[in-house]
Motif scaffolding. Structure first.
Motif, PDB file in Angstrom:
ATOM      1  N   GLY A 280      37.183  67.156  -1.037  1.00  0.00           N
ATOM      2  CA  GLY A 280      38.086  66.800  -1.641  1.00  0.00           C
ATOM      3  C   GLY A 280      38.920  64.911  -1.190  1.00  0.00           C
ATOM      4  O   GLY A 280      40.289  65.223  -1.357  1.00  0.00           O
ATOM      5  N   ARG A 281      38.326  65.246  -0.041  1.00  0.00           N
ATOM      6  CA  ARG A 281      38.912  63.766   0.506  1.00  0.00           C
ATOM      7  C   ARG A 281      37.752  62.248   0.288  1.00  0.00           C
ATOM      8  O   ARG A 281      36.352  62.885  -0.080  1.00  0.00           O
ATOM      9  CB  ARG A 281      38.967  63.818   2.209  1.00  0.00           C
ATOM     10  CG  ARG A 281      39.634  64.512   2.241  1.00  0.00           C
ATOM     11  CD  ARG A 281      39.660  65.149   3.632  1.00  0.00           C
ATOM     12  NE  ARG A 281      40.991  65.750   4.305  1.00  0.00           N
ATOM     13  CZ  ARG A 281      41.408  66.207   4.885  1.00  0.00           C
ATOM     14  NH1 ARG A 281      43.055  64.826   4.497  1.00  0.00           N
ATOM     15  NH2 ARG A 281      42.596  66.862   5.079  1.00  0.00           N
TER      16      ARG A 281
ATOM     17  N   VAL B 140      43.371  61.510  -0.834  1.00  0.00           N
ATOM     18  CA  VAL B 140      43.207  63.360  -1.450  1.00  0.00           C
ATOM     19  C   VAL B 140      42.814  63.063  -2.581  1.00  0.00           C
ATOM     20  O   VAL B 140      43.905  62.395  -3.368  1.00  0.00           O
ATOM     21  CB  VAL B 140      43.825  64.089  -0.802  1.00  0.00           C
ATOM     22  CG1 VAL B 140      43.801  65.630  -0.759  1.00  0.00           C
ATOM     23  CG2 VAL B 140      43.852  64.046   0.925  1.00  0.00           C
TER      24      VAL B 140
ATOM     25  N   LYS C 290      43.895  64.839  -6.447  1.00  0.00           N
ATOM     26  CA  LYS C 290      44.828  65.340  -6.516  1.00  0.00           C
ATOM     27  C   LYS C 290      44.037  66.203  -8.032  1.00  0.00           C
ATOM     28  O   LYS C 290      44.370  67.535  -8.544  1.00  0.00           O
ATOM     29  CB  LYS C 290      45.661  64.703  -6.954  1.00  0.00           C
ATOM     30  CG  LYS C 290      46.891  64.510  -5.582  1.00  0.00           C
ATOM     31  CD  LYS C 290      47.565  65.453  -5.395  1.00  0.00           C
ATOM     32  CE  LYS C 290      48.475  65.065  -4.403  1.00  0.00           C
ATOM     33  NZ  LYS C 290      49.012  66.332  -3.594  1.00  0.00           N
TER      34      LYS C 290
ATOM     35  N   PHE D 219      41.092  68.434  -3.585  1.00  0.00           N
ATOM     36  CA  PHE D 219      41.685  69.370  -2.396  1.00  0.00           C
ATOM     37  C   PHE D 219      41.672  70.758  -2.074  1.00  0.00           C
ATOM     38  O   PHE D 219      41.847  70.812  -1.203  1.00  0.00           O
ATOM     39  CB  PHE D 219      42.672  68.438  -1.835  1.00  0.00           C
ATOM     40  CG  PHE D 219      42.498  68.184   0.014  1.00  0.00           C
ATOM     41  CD1 PHE D 219      41.170  67.623   0.632  1.00  0.00           C
ATOM     42  CD2 PHE D 219      43.242  69.181   0.637  1.00  0.00           C
ATOM     43  CE1 PHE D 219      41.818  68.743   1.703  1.00  0.00           C
ATOM     44  CE2 PHE D 219      43.927  69.413   1.607  1.00  0.00           C
ATOM     45  CZ  PHE D 219      42.886  69.108   2.346  1.00  0.00           C
TER      46      PHE D 219
ATOM     47  N   PRO E  90      38.430  71.641  -0.391  1.00  0.00           N
ATOM     48  CA  PRO E  90      38.928  70.690   0.910  1.00  0.00           C
ATOM     49  C   PRO E  90      38.445  69.871   1.727  1.00  0.00           C
ATOM     50  O   PRO E  90      37.876  68.695   1.029  1.00  0.00           O
ATOM     51  CB  PRO E  90      39.912  71.381   2.061  1.00  0.00           C
ATOM     52  CG  PRO E  90      39.461  72.435   1.679  1.00  0.00           C
ATOM     53  CD  PRO E  90      38.324  72.999   0.255  1.00  0.00           C
TER      54      PRO E  90
END
Length: 52
Positions: A29-30, A44, A46, A22, A26
Motif C-alpha cells: 500500500g505504499r 500511501v 487509499k 494500505f 500495508p
C-alpha cells in the motif's frame, strides 16, 4: 503540486501493477514515483479501482 505539498491524486499506470490499499495490506500500500533517477513523489494507496 510543489515540494512538501500533500494531495489526493489519481493515476493510471502504463504497465500492470500489483498494489493494494494500505488499510488492507500495508506492504503493498505504499508507492514511490521516480523520474530520471530521482524520486518525485511518495505516497500511501487509499483506494484501488480495477480495470474490468
Amino acid at each position: 503540486l510543489k515540494t512538501g505539498d500533500g494531495a489526493i491524486v489519481k493515476f493510471k499506470p502504463l504497465k500492470p501493477l500489483v498494489i493494494e490499499p494500505f488499510s488492507q495490506i500495508p506492504q503493498l500500500g505504499r508507492f514511490a514515483i521516480r523520474d530520471m533517477g530521482m524520486t518525485i513523489a511518495v505516497g500511501v494507496v487509499k483506494e484501488v479501482t480495477q480495470k474490468g
